[in-house]
Scaffold this motif. Structure first.
Motif, short mmCIF file in Angstrom:
data_model
loop_
_atom_site.label_atom_id
_atom_site.label_comp_id
_atom_site.label_asym_id
_atom_site.label_seq_id
_atom_site.Cartn_x
_atom_site.Cartn_y
_atom_site.Cartn_z
N GLN A 1 -1.17 -4.04 -2.49
CA GLN A 1 -0.86 -2.82 -3.23
C GLN A 1 -1.92 -2.59 -4.29
O GLN A 1 -2.44 -3.54 -4.89
CB GLN A 1 0.52 -2.91 -3.89
CG GLN A 1 1.68 -2.77 -2.92
CD GLN A 1 3.01 -2.73 -3.65
OE1 GLN A 1 3.35 -3.63 -4.39
NE2 GLN A 1 3.77 -1.67 -3.41
N ASP B 1 4.95 5.02 3.26
CA ASP B 1 5.30 3.62 3.50
C ASP B 1 6.27 3.55 4.66
O ASP B 1 6.85 4.57 5.08
CB ASP B 1 5.92 3.00 2.25
CG ASP B 1 5.81 1.47 2.25
OD1 ASP B 1 5.31 0.91 3.23
OD2 ASP B 1 6.26 0.86 1.27
N ARG C 1 2.56 2.19 8.75
CA ARG C 1 1.95 2.33 7.42
C ARG C 1 0.53 2.90 7.51
O ARG C 1 0.06 3.51 6.55
CB ARG C 1 1.91 0.97 6.71
CG ARG C 1 3.16 0.63 5.94
CD ARG C 1 2.91 -0.48 4.94
NE ARG C 1 2.41 -1.69 5.58
CZ ARG C 1 3.18 -2.68 6.01
NH1 ARG C 1 4.49 -2.60 5.88
NH2 ARG C 1 2.65 -3.75 6.59
N ARG D 1 3.53 6.21 -5.15
CA ARG D 1 3.14 5.23 -4.13
C ARG D 1 2.39 5.86 -2.96
O ARG D 1 2.19 5.21 -1.93
CB ARG D 1 4.35 4.43 -3.62
CG ARG D 1 5.03 3.61 -4.71
CD ARG D 1 6.13 2.73 -4.16
NE ARG D 1 7.19 3.49 -3.52
CZ ARG D 1 8.17 4.10 -4.17
NH1 ARG D 1 8.21 4.05 -5.49
NH2 ARG D 1 9.11 4.76 -3.53
#
Length: 589
Positions: free
Chosen positions: A342, A122, A115, A532
């Protein structure tokens, strides 16, 4: 020479994505079949010493979800041009092998190391029952958008001021390769090549090469480093060298900015070894460094039409040259664990924050070697502390260095900087960030100033400020809100922010003054492409609040990934630091 490097870099960027590895086509749309997923098998709650019978790597392109019909062409175009990260590259970051017992800590550390790589969005590592008493590990990664296309535009003619082109994951090899050009106006155009490989030498090593022709100077850097990624490592090491020749400008209030040419050469080789258990350990090592620095005594002006003589009667600062070779002791103490969060530094993307404390120390003493006659001691310290979890987290990092001249019996070249930040995420899609950043310099041996105009360390709306100082303190507060979208092209959000900063003078820093507080308020449009992604694209609209006559409404475009490192020095602080302090070795990602 720089033009040839730029052409070679462009050819490499075009050709390499179509090469083959081990006789197989690695294009995203090629005939190579992806590994079979373990979906449908019985998942294992965790690794508990079972033998690993197989490791399957599944690499995904940036856009995995189908897009709306009117935007599906985006997904198809990216898949045709993008090369997925190669399986063998992903395996280099794993701490487990087939045949070894499955260890839960090593599995989690492998996932975290993946990561941390800038070319991935991810990574997940799952364990499945192989129905024979062992486990089958499935490593699934998703690539970030790798194309680099960054034009530099301006409102007046010519509209195109510069360009950066390249790929951040060239051929799926974890290699960033880019070329850049910028119009020099009355000077030479800036031309540069940058290459970074994050899996160098078939291991978890990093290679960096940068060559840049500036307006009338150059910047050459080469570095090979094995960072201390995980407590399971025994060793970390670094080797670097480089040289720069560039003008450093001074802000002088109502007078036009003048400049002095600074020449620097540096080299460094060192290593550290781990002592202690995982989670609580010590690092001990040594390094040999060389630093050469000189500053011209002649002052000049860099105008739009070219170089002009400085005819003002203002005193021109002078700086002592430096030529030193040092033997350094490297020490580190670490008690750290990682928490996955996150939406902290990324809009919605995942990152791993460090909880606990760590301290790094560099202590060096000069040696008389040939022309290196300087006699000094060097000391640098790096302190980090982090507390909290997924909802609320506070972090602190402070970096300080100084040099003790054994001839004059005095300290000089004192540089200090740091960041204190609090992240609060009360709900999904909402994040509050409150932070303060400070920087200071005193008795410098190189041209040095701090200002509120610095793009990274200053205050928005004050980019044209003519005031400078020796110490700077800036406070920032931001409230982010993620806007739900079904397009699957990007994550989108908005933010409101406020900033305030001021400067303090010191007689050892030229032309420095103490200023009142300057501020700015504004709103931002935020985006992450693909969804993301940890790279945050933003457009800031800032209204300055101050009495600075050079204040102005500012619209700023930026793109940055701050999820890997808690703190990086602003540009105007970096120029004052020793180039041989092993910051890459003690990054502690």
């Amino acid at each position: 020479m720089m033009e040839r490097c730029a052409i070679a870099g462009a050819c490499l960027a075009v050709c390499l994505p179509w090469c083959t590895v081990s006789g197989q086509d690695v294009r995203a749309d090629g005939p190579k079949q992806p590994p079979v997923s373990s979906r449908g098998r019985l998942p294992v709650t965790g690794c508990a010493g079972q033998p690993i019978s197989d490791i399957i790597v599944i690499t995904q392109p940036p856009f995995t979800d189908r897009l709306p019909k009117r935007l599906e062409w985006v997904r198809r175009t990216v898949r045709r041009t993008h090369v997925n990260t190669r399986d063998d590259v992903v395996r280099r970051f794993l701490l487990m092998k087939v045949g070894e017992p499955c260890n839960q800590i090593r599995r989690a550390e492998s996932e975290r190391i993946l990561r941390a790589q800038p070319f991935l969005v991810d990574a997940r590592i799952r364990a499945f029952d192989d129905e024979a008493g062992g486990v089958r590990l499935e490593v699934e990664t998703r690539d970030d958008f790798s194309m680099i296309f960054a034009p530099m535009l301006q409102l007046q003619s010519p509209l195109l001021r510069g360009m950066r082109l390249g790929d951040s994951n060239l051929g799926g090899s974890a290699t960033l390769a880019s070329i850049n050009w910028r119009d020099g106006r009355g000077y030479n155009d800036n031309l540069g090549v940058n290459v970074e490989n994050y899996a160098f030498g078939r291991g978890r090593n990093e290679f960096r090469l940068a060559a840049q022709r500036n307006r009338f100077g150059q910047d050459m850097r080469l570095e090979v480093v094995r960072p201390y990624y995980t407590d399971f490592q025994r060793y970390a090491w670094i080797g670097s060298l480089g040289g720069t020749r560039e003008p450093i400008e001074f802000r002088r209030g109502d007078l036009p900015r003048n400049a002095l040419t600074v020449r620097r050469e540096f080299a460094n080789v060192g290593a550290v070894q781990r002592f202690g258990s995982v989670g609580r350990l010590r690092l001990v090592g040594a390094s040999l460094t060389r630093e050469v620095q000189s500053t011209d005594a002649h002052s000049y002006l860099l105008t739009r039409d070219g170089v002009r003589s400085d005819t003002s009667r203002a005193a021109v600062p002078t700086f002592r040259p430096q030529r030193v070779v040092r033997l350094n002791a490297l020490l580190g103490v670490r008690a750290i664990r990682f928490v996955q969060v996150q939406g902290f530094d990324a809009l919605t993307g995942a990152q791993d924050v460090r909880v606990g404390m760590q301290f790094g120390l560099v202590a060096g003493r000069s040696m008389v070697v040939r022309q290196a006659r300087d006699r000094d001691n060097f000391l640098a310290a790096n302190l980090y502390a982090g507390f909290g979890g997924t909802r609320s987290f506070m972090g602190l990092q402070a970096v300080t260095e100084g040099r003790y001249d054994r001839d004059t019996k005095a300290w000089d070249n004192f540089v200090s900087s740091g960041r204190l930040a609090w992240y609060f995420r009360p709900a999904i899609g909402q994040t509050t960030v409150v932070e303060s950043e400070w920087s200071a310099g005193r008795d410098m041996r190189v041209p040095f100033q701090l200002s509120l105009a610095d793009r990274e360390g200053g205050v928005l709306g004050h980019g044209a400020s003519r005031q400078a100082g020796a110490r700077r303190l800036v406070f920032r507060a931001e409230q982010r809100l993620v806007v739900p979208t079904r397009l699957n092209v990007a994550d989108v959000g908005f933010a409101g922010f406020a900033e305030a900063g001021r400067l303090w003078a010191d007689q050892t820093v030229p032309y420095g003054i103490s200023t009142p507080w300057r501020g700015a308020v504004g709103v931002s449009v935020l985006a992450a492409v693909p969804p993301r992604s940890r790279r945050l694209w933003r457009v800031d609209f800032a209204l300055p609040i101050s009495a600075d006559p050079q204040r102005r409404f500012e619209v700023r475009f930026s793109s940055v990934d701050r999820s890997r490192v808690f703190w990086n020095d602003p540009r105007d602080v970096q120029v004052g630091r020793e180039r041989t302090a092993p910051s890459s070795l003690f990054t502690w990602p």
